[in-house]
Design a protein around this motif. Structure first.
Motif, PDB file in Angstrom:
ATOM      1  N   GLY A 143       2.991  16.342 -11.328  1.00  0.00           N
ATOM      2  CA  GLY A 143       4.307  16.065 -10.759  1.00  0.00           C
ATOM      3  C   GLY A 143       4.969  17.337 -10.301  1.00  0.00           C
ATOM      4  N   PRO A 144       6.010  17.267  -9.524  1.00  0.00           N
ATOM      5  CA  PRO A 144       6.710  16.035  -9.156  1.00  0.00           C
ATOM      6  C   PRO A 144       5.914  15.214  -8.141  1.00  0.00           C
ATOM      7  CG  PRO A 144       7.712  17.891  -8.044  1.00  0.00           C
ATOM      8  CD  PRO A 144       6.659  18.446  -8.956  1.00  0.00           C
ATOM      9  N   LEU A 145       6.073  13.898  -8.251  1.00  0.00           N
ATOM     10  CA  LEU A 145       5.396  12.966  -7.356  1.00  0.00           C
ATOM     11  C   LEU A 145       6.427  12.307  -6.445  1.00  0.00           C
ATOM     12  CD1 LEU A 145       3.189  11.217 -10.073  1.00  0.00           C
ATOM     13  CD2 LEU A 145       2.531  13.109  -8.585  1.00  0.00           C
ATOM     14  N   HIS A 146       6.064  12.159  -5.181  1.00  0.00           N
ATOM     15  CA  HIS A 146       6.980  11.541  -4.207  1.00  0.00           C
ATOM     16  C   HIS A 146       6.215  10.596  -3.308  1.00  0.00           C
ATOM     17  CE1 HIS A 146      10.132  14.349  -5.304  1.00  0.00           C
ATOM     18  NE2 HIS A 146       9.223  15.316  -5.231  1.00  0.00           N
ATOM     19  N   PHE A 147       6.802   9.417  -3.066  1.00  0.00           N
ATOM     20  CA  PHE A 147       6.231   8.520  -2.073  1.00  0.00           C
ATOM     21  C   PHE A 147       6.317   9.191  -0.709  1.00  0.00           C
ATOM     22  CE2 PHE A 147       7.307   4.707  -4.808  1.00  0.00           C
ATOM     23  CZ  PHE A 147       6.002   4.284  -4.963  1.00  0.00           C
ATOM     24  N   ARG A 148       5.261   9.085   0.069  1.00  0.00           N
ATOM     25  CA  ARG A 148       5.273   9.584   1.445  1.00  0.00           C
ATOM     26  C   ARG A 148       5.189   8.443   2.440  1.00  0.00           C
ATOM     27  NH1 ARG A 148       8.058  13.274   0.262  1.00  0.00           N
ATOM     28  NH2 ARG A 148       7.174  15.172  -0.587  1.00  0.00           N
ATOM     29  N   ALA A 149       4.610   7.309   2.032  1.00  0.00           N
ATOM     30  CA  ALA A 149       4.553   6.124   2.883  1.00  0.00           C
ATOM     31  C   ALA A 149       4.358   4.898   2.006  1.00  0.00           C
ATOM     32  CB  ALA A 149       3.417   6.229   3.891  1.00  0.00           C
ATOM     33  N   ILE A 150       5.009   3.803   2.398  1.00  0.00           N
ATOM     34  CA  ILE A 150       4.844   2.516   1.733  1.00  0.00           C
ATOM     35  C   ILE A 150       4.735   1.470   2.839  1.00  0.00           C
ATOM     36  CG2 ILE A 150       5.828   0.831   0.136  1.00  0.00           C
ATOM     37  CD1 ILE A 150       7.539   3.140  -1.011  1.00  0.00           C
ATOM     38  N   PHE A 151       3.737   0.607   2.727  1.00  0.00           N
ATOM     39  CA  PHE A 151       3.543  -0.456   3.713  1.00  0.00           C
ATOM     40  C   PHE A 151       3.500  -1.803   3.006  1.00  0.00           C
ATOM     41  CE2 PHE A 151       1.646   3.279   5.640  1.00  0.00           C
ATOM     42  CZ  PHE A 151       2.144   3.240   6.926  1.00  0.00           C
ATOM     43  N   LEU A 152       4.254  -2.756   3.505  1.00  0.00           N
ATOM     44  CA  LEU A 152       4.187  -4.125   3.034  1.00  0.00           C
ATOM     45  C   LEU A 152       2.942  -4.739   3.666  1.00  0.00           C
ATOM     46  CD1 LEU A 152       5.565  -6.553   1.630  1.00  0.00           C
ATOM     47  CD2 LEU A 152       6.713  -6.990   3.789  1.00  0.00           C
ATOM     48  N   LEU A 179       0.880  -1.164   0.000  1.00  0.00           N
ATOM     49  CA  LEU A 179       0.000   0.000   0.000  1.00  0.00           C
ATOM     50  C   LEU A 179       0.917   1.212   0.000  1.00  0.00           C
ATOM     51  CD1 LEU A 179      -3.062   1.097   0.755  1.00  0.00           C
ATOM     52  CD2 LEU A 179      -1.909   1.586   2.890  1.00  0.00           C
ATOM     53  N   TYR A 180       0.615   2.216  -0.827  1.00  0.00           N
ATOM     54  CA  TYR A 180       1.477   3.395  -0.870  1.00  0.00           C
ATOM     55  C   TYR A 180       0.652   4.671  -0.881  1.00  0.00           C
ATOM     56  CZ  TYR A 180       0.359   3.348  -5.874  1.00  0.00           C
ATOM     57  OH  TYR A 180      -0.293   3.366  -7.070  1.00  0.00           O
ATOM     58  N   LEU A 181       1.276   5.732  -0.395  1.00  0.00           N
ATOM     59  CA  LEU A 181       0.700   7.072  -0.475  1.00  0.00           C
ATOM     60  C   LEU A 181       1.703   7.952  -1.202  1.00  0.00           C
ATOM     61  CD1 LEU A 181      -0.419   5.880   2.466  1.00  0.00           C
ATOM     62  CD2 LEU A 181      -1.507   8.083   2.423  1.00  0.00           C
ATOM     63  N   ILE A 182       1.235   8.627  -2.248  1.00  0.00           N
ATOM     64  CA  ILE A 182       2.063   9.517  -3.060  1.00  0.00           C
ATOM     65  C   ILE A 182       1.537  10.933  -2.885  1.00  0.00           C
ATOM     66  CG2 ILE A 182       2.605  10.217  -5.432  1.00  0.00           C
ATOM     67  CD1 ILE A 182       2.630   7.320  -6.235  1.00  0.00           C
ATOM     68  N   GLU A 183       2.460  11.886  -2.752  1.00  0.00           N
ATOM     69  CA  GLU A 183       2.072  13.297  -2.684  1.00  0.00           C
ATOM     70  C   GLU A 183       2.429  13.973  -3.999  1.00  0.00           C
ATOM     71  OE1 GLU A 183       2.377  17.050   0.380  1.00  0.00           O
ATOM     72  OE2 GLU A 183       3.986  15.586   0.380  1.00  0.00           O
ATOM     73  N   ASN A 184       1.488  14.780  -4.517  1.00  0.00           N
ATOM     74  CA  ASN A 184       1.758  15.519  -5.751  1.00  0.00           C
ATOM     75  C   ASN A 184       2.148  16.965  -5.422  1.00  0.00           C
ATOM     76  OD1 ASN A 184      -0.618  17.008  -5.325  1.00  0.00           O
ATOM     77  ND2 ASN A 184      -1.806  15.807  -6.780  1.00  0.00           N
TER      78      ASN A 184
END
Length: 134
Positions: A65-74, A25-30
């Motif tokens: 963009g730019p797009l950056h991951f803010r959180a990633i969960f396995l 699961l991921y959260l991306i910030e624009n």
């Protein structure tokens, strides 16, 4: 005259398309500060798709963009990842920011699931530093 056709890969009762996979699961910030939530089996590939480096990115992120991951969960399996994604997408911006800041999924995320199961899912979800995929 008869020709013998070569055996296909699936002919020997092995389905190569249904191997167990790990879901994230991921959260991306624009650039506007909006958080986009999604699931994937490959965070590196998915961020490349969203950025337009390869085809397949989400329309909601196009041109933001730019797009950056803010959180990633396995997370584990696809079913669980989809359920958690649905719940996270329904959270307020403040609650999503809290997930990013605290690096943990909220315990009450699963709603209809058994309370113990929900706590196990959230406790066992492993936070992964977004730096690994930038």
């Amino acid at each position: 005259m008869y020709f013998k056709l070569p055996m296909s890969i699936t002919a020997n009762n092995v389905n190569t398309h249904q191997q167990p996979s790990t879901w994230y699961l991921y959260l991306i910030e624009n650039k506007l500060g909006h958080l986009y939530t999604g699931i994937t089996t490959s965070p590196a590939r998915r961020i490349s798709q969203h950025r337009g480096d390869i085809v397949g990115g989400a329309r909601a992120l196009k041109g933001k963009g730019p797009l950056h991951f803010r959180a990633i969960f396995l997370i584990g399996d696809r079913s669980t990842a989809s359920q958690i994604e649905y719940k996270v997408k329904r959270l307020s911006k403040q609650k999503k920011r809290a997930i990013v800041k605290q690096k943990v999924l909220p315990k009450n995320l699963c709603g209809n699931l058994c309370e113990n199961l929900c706590e196990d899912l959230c406790r066992n979800s492993q936070y992964i530093s977004p730096c690994e995929y930038e």
